[in-house]
Design a protein around this motif. Structure first.
Motif, PDB file in Angstrom:
ATOM      1  N   PHE A  65     -12.740 -14.168  11.738  1.00 31.58           N
ATOM      2  CA  PHE A  65     -13.462 -15.177  12.517  1.00 31.58           C
ATOM      3  C   PHE A  65     -14.688 -14.610  13.220  1.00 31.58           C
ATOM      4  O   PHE A  65     -15.580 -15.355  13.613  1.00 31.58           O
ATOM      5  N   LYS A  68     -17.257 -14.958  10.136  1.00 29.38           N
ATOM      6  CA  LYS A  68     -17.676 -16.261   9.625  1.00 29.38           C
ATOM      7  C   LYS A  68     -16.897 -17.384  10.299  1.00 29.38           C
ATOM      8  O   LYS A  68     -15.810 -17.163  10.860  1.00 29.38           O
ATOM      9  N   SER A  69     -17.430 -18.579  10.206  1.00 28.38           N
ATOM     10  CA  SER A  69     -16.743 -19.780  10.676  1.00 28.38           C
ATOM     11  C   SER A  69     -16.373 -20.628   9.471  1.00 28.38           C
ATOM     12  O   SER A  69     -16.862 -20.404   8.362  1.00 28.38           O
ATOM     13  N   LYS A  93     -12.586 -18.245  17.871  1.00 29.63           N
ATOM     14  CA  LYS A  93     -14.006 -18.419  18.187  1.00 29.63           C
ATOM     15  C   LYS A  93     -14.884 -17.590  17.248  1.00 29.63           C
ATOM     16  O   LYS A  93     -14.495 -16.525  16.772  1.00 29.63           O
ATOM     17  N   HIS A  94     -16.073 -18.131  17.005  1.00 25.77           N
ATOM     18  CA  HIS A  94     -17.107 -17.424  16.244  1.00 25.77           C
ATOM     19  C   HIS A  94     -18.426 -17.649  16.972  1.00 25.77           C
ATOM     20  O   HIS A  94     -18.888 -18.794  17.091  1.00 25.77           O
ATOM     21  N   GLU A  97     -18.433 -20.253  19.669  1.00 27.53           N
ATOM     22  CA  GLU A  97     -18.134 -21.626  19.244  1.00 27.53           C
ATOM     23  C   GLU A  97     -16.800 -21.624  18.490  1.00 27.53           C
ATOM     24  O   GLU A  97     -16.301 -20.581  18.088  1.00 27.53           O
ATOM     25  N   ASN A  98     -16.247 -22.810  18.300  1.00 36.43           N
ATOM     26  CA  ASN A  98     -15.008 -22.894  17.529  1.00 36.43           C
ATOM     27  C   ASN A  98     -15.222 -22.330  16.129  1.00 36.43           C
ATOM     28  O   ASN A  98     -16.170 -22.709  15.439  1.00 36.43           O
ATOM     29  N   ALA A  99     -14.336 -21.422  15.714  1.00 36.70           N
ATOM     30  CA  ALA A  99     -14.457 -20.817  14.389  1.00 36.70           C
ATOM     31  C   ALA A  99     -14.090 -21.811  13.285  1.00 36.70           C
ATOM     32  O   ALA A  99     -14.498 -21.642  12.136  1.00 36.70           O
ATOM     33  N   GLU A 101     -14.175 -25.922  12.438  1.00 35.56           N
ATOM     34  CA  GLU A 101     -14.700 -27.215  12.888  1.00 35.56           C
ATOM     35  C   GLU A 101     -13.652 -28.322  12.839  1.00 35.56           C
ATOM     36  O   GLU A 101     -13.578 -29.158  13.729  1.00 35.56           O
TER      37      GLU A 101
END
Length: 398
Positions: A65, A68-69, A93-94, A97-99, A101
């Motif tokens: 993570f 990458k997301s 997290k990434h 932000e949330n890893a 969506e």
């Protein structure tokens, strides 16, 4: 397997010991060996659109993570995953932000839950703040908690799939009515539209059952053998072995003895029993018939396992041997029962899983008199009697 069929490339987290041979080329560890340096490995991960693995594997590789997301995470068998096993993925997290969506959880709360050793009194949650978010029992999965909070009719969050492509409709009738409120419908696939012959002109009673019935119950009273442990039932094992050999011979005759194409040990026959001791008893009974009748040794490799290990699997013919010989054993068979208020029904998760593994035929073997002490089992036995697919061991052995 579906990704392979569609020629979609993916990375697989895990190791050679826990990965089937056909997917080992996709293992991250094996692909990494082909890389020249750490930057190549980093680019391999970043450029992989699909990464597959268990929740345990992902929780052990959270560094992914940081690289990458993901637009989407699909979590299968979600009803068996407890909160601690999934919280790290939900909160990953990434770049702050949330890893991930979007998360889609797929499961069936009416099938087996997560395996938890603690008793109910140890798992109960008394904190008001946790109770307010629906966390009342640590044995509940996050998936089941979300269903209880949002409800199955809230189409913003919960969606119910009603088309099933496994069971022939005649097999699906009882679990559909007993556990799913009659909502299940066949896709239908080709094997679900096959007609069941009404007549059989031979003299083999087991072959007659397998020919003219999609679902059947064979009542077997255990022999008075005080030396045999309660978790073994040799009388049932002998019947199960006879059914296996009969089905094997039928498959071979129907396909002109072409063993290569006709009988598939991973697809044709599966046996479910509740105890490890009974697995050995059934296996030995099958092996004796292989030796005595010269049948293919492939029959030795038929999967005989508990219902917990069979969840997610399927076979053309499933044989479910209840095994139990004493009243006290009923509690073990029914320890995953619960009352569903929305359906106003008692859901027997073990029985549901066992019955819904079958594609074309389901044969159940057990002591009907003993099993009838349980409400759901009694209902099942009465159903088979009404459908004229209830038999006794004495009748089929005459």
């Amino acid at each position: 397997s579906k990704l392979k069929e569609e020629n979609i490339d993916f990375l697989r987290l895990g190791n050679d010991f826990s990965c089937a041979s056909e997917y080992r080329d996709n293992l991250l560890s094996n692909k990494a060996r082909l890389c020249n340096n750490i930057d190549d490995i980093r680019h391999l991960i970043i450029n992989s659109r699909i990464i597959c693995g268990t929740t345990t594997a992902f929780n052990s590789h959270t560094e992914i993570f940081s690289l990458k997301s993901f637009q989407l995470a699909i979590i299968d068998e979600a009803s068996q995953i407890l909160e601690p096993h999934i919280i790290g993925l939900l909160s990953a997290k990434h770049d702050k932000e949330n890893a991930i969506e979007k998360i889609v959880m797929i499961g069936d709360e009416k099938q087996l839950p997560a395996v938890v050793q603690q008793e109910a009194n140890e798992s109960v949650v008394n904190s008001k703040s946790l109770n307010d978010i629906g966390l009342t029992d640590c044995r509940l999965s996050f998936f089941e908690r979300m269903i209880r909070i949002y409800g199955k009719n809230n189409h913003n969050y919960c969606h119910v799939l009603t088309r099933q492509g496994r069971m022939h409709p005649e097999i699906a009738t009882f679990p559909n009515e007993a556990f799913y409120g009659g909502t299940l419908l066949p896709v239908p696939l080709r094997h679900q539209t096959e007609a069941t012959p009404l007549e059989y002109h031979g003299n083999n009673s087991i072959e007659k059952i397998l020919t003219t019935h999609r679902i059947s119950f064979i009542s077997c009273c255990p022999e008075d053998n005080t030396e045999e442990p309660d978790k073994m039932n040799s009388a049932e094992a002998e019947i199960i072995a006879d059914i296996v050999c009969t089905q094997y011979n039928m498959i071979m005759q129907q396909n002109n003895d072409n063993a290569t194409d006709a009988f598939n040990v991973n697809k044709s026959i599966g046996i479910i029993v509740p105890y490890r001791n009974q697995i050995s008893t059934v296996r030995n009974a099958i092996d004796r018939r292989i030796e005595e009748s010269g049948l293919s040794e492939t029959l030795h490799d038929i999967t005989i396992d508990t219902v917990e290990r069979y969840q997610g699997s399927q076979r053309d013919l499933i044989i479910y041997g209840f095994t139990i010989k004493k009243y006290y054993q009923l509690s073990f068979l029914t320890d995953n029962e619960y009352y569903d208020e929305t359906e106003d029904a008692t859901i027997d998760r073990k029985l549901n899983v066992a019955m819904t593994r079958a594609r074309k035929h389901l044969v159940m073997v057990g002591n009907a008199q003993l099993l009838s002490n349980d409400f759901t089992f009694k209902r099942l036995i009465e159903y088979t009697k009404e459908e004229k697919c209830f038999f006794t061991a004495q009748n089929i052995q005459e």
